[in-house]
Design an enzyme around this catalytic site. Structure first.
Site, mmCIF file in Angstrom:
data_model
loop_
_atom_site.group_PDB
_atom_site.id
_atom_site.type_symbol
_atom_site.label_atom_id
_atom_site.label_comp_id
_atom_site.label_asym_id
_atom_site.label_seq_id
_atom_site.Cartn_x
_atom_site.Cartn_y
_atom_site.Cartn_z
ATOM 1 N N GLN A 59 0.842 -1.198 0.000
ATOM 2 C CA GLN A 59 0.000 0.000 0.000
ATOM 3 C C GLN A 59 0.874 1.244 0.000
ATOM 4 O OE1 GLN A 59 -2.306 1.947 3.339
ATOM 5 N NE2 GLN A 59 -4.016 0.941 2.274
ATOM 6 N N GLU A 85 -10.451 7.207 3.394
ATOM 7 C CA GLU A 85 -10.258 7.474 4.819
ATOM 8 C C GLU A 85 -9.787 8.893 5.131
ATOM 9 O OE1 GLU A 85 -11.324 3.397 5.485
ATOM 10 O OE2 GLU A 85 -10.313 4.368 3.849
ATOM 11 N N TYR A 96 -7.343 10.540 3.632
ATOM 12 C CA TYR A 96 -5.935 10.798 3.369
ATOM 13 C C TYR A 96 -5.768 11.701 2.130
ATOM 14 C CZ TYR A 96 -4.646 7.370 6.929
ATOM 15 O OH TYR A 96 -4.472 6.704 8.112
ATOM 16 N N ARG A 152 -8.008 2.328 -3.480
ATOM 17 C CA ARG A 152 -8.904 2.365 -2.320
ATOM 18 C C ARG A 152 -9.788 3.599 -2.451
ATOM 19 N NH1 ARG A 152 -7.578 0.356 2.875
ATOM 20 N NH2 ARG A 152 -9.318 0.683 4.305
ATOM 21 N N HIS A 189 -11.091 9.509 8.814
ATOM 22 C CA HIS A 189 -10.654 9.296 10.196
ATOM 23 C C HIS A 189 -11.246 10.333 11.150
ATOM 24 C CE1 HIS A 189 -8.179 5.858 9.627
ATOM 25 N NE2 HIS A 189 -7.272 6.453 8.886
ATOM 26 N N GLN A 233 -8.201 -2.966 20.992
ATOM 27 C CA GLN A 233 -7.321 -2.753 22.140
ATOM 28 C C GLN A 233 -5.853 -3.002 21.858
ATOM 29 O OE1 GLN A 233 -10.468 -4.698 25.116
ATOM 30 N NE2 GLN A 233 -8.629 -4.070 26.175
ATOM 31 N N LYS A 292 -21.308 -5.378 22.557
ATOM 32 C CA LYS A 292 -20.189 -6.292 22.780
ATOM 33 C C LYS A 292 -20.590 -7.742 22.503
ATOM 34 C CE LYS A 292 -17.230 -3.607 25.826
ATOM 35 N NZ LYS A 292 -16.402 -3.610 27.041
ATOM 36 N N LYS A 304 -12.032 14.315 32.754
ATOM 37 C CA LYS A 304 -13.184 13.978 31.916
ATOM 38 C C LYS A 304 -13.503 12.499 32.037
ATOM 39 C CE LYS A 304 -12.776 13.786 27.355
ATOM 40 N NZ LYS A 304 -12.668 14.208 25.938
#
Length: 676
Positions: free
Chosen positions: A101, A165, A167, A215, A253, A340, A422, A568
């Site tokens: 890419q 995205e 970019y 893309r 994004h 994560q 979840k 916060k």
């Protein structure tokens, strides 16, 4: 006869054939930046051995100014070409194909050298970009074409030009970021000129017999994004300029709509890709939240695409395709889209990995080699940590006895899986239960072993998890007080007004659970999810944004979420998913209050004050108070063993109580079992 005939069907591109319809999508793992090329090659070669049809590397920068961050990897020299040749040779030896890419970040580059069509700062980078002049634009085109030529010289089978995205190339397409009035802006034809010219020059640089994927952003999910007619027009121009395949990009994004997190429904955006089918004659790839062979097969059967892109599922299981082809789909380690260990690591400057599979990107140093001397391993606790020890130890040839006082595998993952959004944890627990059905693992559920039961084992592992921490609040023993365990395990009656004490991950999850009151999660209902987040058909509304904005269902309860810290709420949640949790609760009108002292619980609710001076005494009126005030390790058995002089390994929550941290627990378990 295969269960997945469409997914496993070869794809003829004319000058070459892909062995199936599976693309391993691009992921920035950080491996190339380590400059350990054996490690990089091992990562990709293992996935080639696992049967994927075509892989795409993480984004390689075409030049310094286009790098996602300073020092981002790229093909800048003969030495770089030789290093990348190490990777492509290993992939080809394993029977695979790989494309590189080319990613120019534009204003998303985390660098003072960043460039863009107009000097408009991105909300996700502190650096305002420099506006390119005519010579500067020509340099970017030439550098991208040069990167493609070098990729071919390095042995790659193709390149993917990143045009989505948000970019660099995507930034030229919309007035939101392109304010130019020259031949690179203003009109639609001018705004589309750069990506088309880039594809034309790349094709010229690499020749006809080389895969060129573009893309394409099919739904921008930002204000003033592209219309659907503009997307279709660009797709046709990109095909005419020489692209072999069109890949799907979803959302910029900076968009405030989740696109790949676990709360996003499976195959949530394949309907967008389907709209392009028939508009071009080259193959079209769809992507985002496709994580099982069943879902992938259904997407192809529904005519949504010619090929499926899955990225993170190949972190979770490098042999995804081979297992599906062999009729062993139940053994595929599931990607739960938690972010994560993959995206959170990437944006934190760490090497990516996978919560479910700690070997991902660590294949050369975390090895599950056959044990020289088989041993008896006793594991107490069948949660994430304990099950991982059992699986890895058995895979290496050890005999394992796995105990748990509960009647089911999974430990506190069984609470996580009931949280709306979840649901992927259901599949994780099911997979764990399947994997401990191993001839070398003796599973003893509903049994709490004592010291005498463990004396004869060669290795004893204590993975007994956590217990809720006692917050010591006056009145916490009252009838209007529940623990998060009471709530999430079901059966507890919860009132219409709720105060949740503790705003860590469990507090947020509990609050989310209570907003639904047993109603269907929008993760299981795509239409409801699209309404909740304000996603529209791009044919109807520019950028795919609903003009009315998000339209969530109202909360089932009035909820106040509180914490002692004055920061916060949700600040310490996942780097790439915390904003989603905060936004979800905000849309449900959950009140979030920080910097409080918990004075006492009374029949009318919770009395609080603020600051060290305990100012502004306030009553939070509530029918039910839910305690989510942290956890402490459950170490009773470990202490008893140590008192008897019996050595044991303590892992997971029993070692360190830190929310329901499955990532750490699974990593700890895998690394321990690799040493036996």
């Amino acid at each position: 006869m295969t269960d997945y005939p469409r997914l496993l069907e070869p794809l003829d591109l004319g000058f070459t054939t892909l062995r199936n319809r599976v693309l391993m999508g691009s992921m920035h793992t950080g491996l190339e930046e380590t400059k350990d090329w054996n490690r990089v090659a091992t990562f990709y070669a293992e996935r080639a051995e696992g049967g994927v049809g075509l892989m795409v590397t993480g984004g390689m920068s075409p030049n310094r100014e286009g790098g996602v961050f300073p020092g981002a990897a790229g093909l800048f020299s003969d030495a770089d070409i030789a290093n990348h040749r190490t990777v492509t040779d290993r992939v080809h030896d394993a029977g695979g194909k790989i494309a590189m890419q080319i990613l120019h970040a534009g204003r998303y580059a985390y660098s003072p050298e960043c460039v863009a069509p107009s000097p408009i700062k991105s909300p996700i980078s502190p650096f305002p970009p420099k506006e390119l002049d005519e010579d500067g634009i020509e340099k970017q085109i030439a550098d991208i074409a040069t990167a493609a030529a070098r990729a071919r010289e390095a042995g790659y089978d193709g390149v993917e030009v990143m045009g989505s995205e948000g970019y660099f190339l995507n930034q030229f397409l919309v007035e939101h970021t392109n304010k130019r009035t020259d031949r690179w802006g203003d009109s639609l034809e001018n705004r589309q000129r750069l990506p088309v010219e880039v594809v034309r020059r790349v094709r010229e640089a690499v020749g006809d017999d080389f895969i060129l994927i573009y893309r394409l952003s099919m739904i921008d999910l930002i204000p003033k994004g592209q219309t659907w007619d503009e997307v279709v027009a660009l797709a046709g121009k990109i095909e005419a300029a020489g692209a072999t395949i069109l890949n799907t990009g979803i959302g910029w994004h900076e968009a405030r709509i989740p696109t790949i997190a676990t709360s996003v429904p499976r195959r949530a955006f394949t309907w967008v890709t389907k709209k392009l089918m028939g508009e071009v004659s080259i193959p079209v790839i769809t992507s985002n939240r496709i994580n099982t062979p069943e879902v992938a097969e259904a997407v192809l059967a529904d005519g949504c695409a010619d090929m499926i892109s899955m990225a993170r599922p190949f972190l979770a299981d490098s042999h995804f395709v081979a297992k599906a082809a062999a009729g062993r789909a139940a053994e595929i380690a599931p990607c739960i889209a938690c972010n994560q260990a993959c995206l959170d690591h990437t944006f934190g400057g760490k090497i990516s990995s996978c919560l479910v599979n700690p070997r991902a990107c660590h294949e050369t140093e975390l090895r599950y080699d056959p044990a020289e001397t088989p041993r008896h391993v006793a594991v107490v606790g069948a949660g994430a940590a304990g099950v991982t020890v059992a699986m890895v130890a058995a895979e290496r040839g050890h005999r394992v006895t796995l105990w748990d006082k509960a009647e089911q595998i999974g430990g506190q993952l069984n609470m996580a899986k009931v949280i709306p959004g979840k649901e992927e944890f259901v599949g994780l627990v099911d997979w764990m239960a399947r994997m401990v059905e191993h001839p070398s693992i003796d599973v003893r559920l509903g049994t709490a072993p004592g010291v005498d039961d463990l004396r004869a084992a060669d290795e004893v592992v204590i993975a007994t998890g956590v217990s809720p921490r006692d917050p010591g609040i006056e009145g916490q023993d009252g009838p209007n007080v529940l623990s998060y365990i009471d709530v999430l395990r079901g059966g507890a009656e919860v009132g219409a007004r709720v105060a949740v004490i503790g705003a860590g991950g469990i507090g947020f999850d509990t609050a989310d659970f209570l907003t639904h009151d047993g109603g269907e999660s929008t993760t299981e209902d795509l239409d409801a999810w699209l309404r909740e987040w304000g996603v529209a058909d791009p044919e109807d509304h520019r950028g795919g944004l609903e003009p009315e904005g998000p339209r969530p269902e109202p909360s089932a309860r009035h909820i106040t979420l509180l914490q002692r810290k004055s920061e916060k709420l949700g600040k310490r949640l996942g780097k790439t998913t915390g904003w989603i949790h905060r936004a979800s609760l905000a849309m449900k009108d959950v009140q979030m209050v920080g910097g409080v002292n918990y004075e006492r619980i009374v029949p009318e609710g919770l009395e609080i004050s603020f600051g060290e001076a305990r100012e502004r005494p306030t009553l939070i009126e509530a029918d039910t108070i839910v305690l989510c005030a942290g956890q402490v390790p459950e170490r009773g058995l470990a202490d008893a063993l140590e008192a008897e002089g019996i050595a044991c390994h303590v892992i997971g929550g029993a070692d360190v109580a830190a929310e329901l941290d499955a990532k750490r627990a699974i990593d700890q378990g895998a690394r321990l079992a690799a040493t036996f």
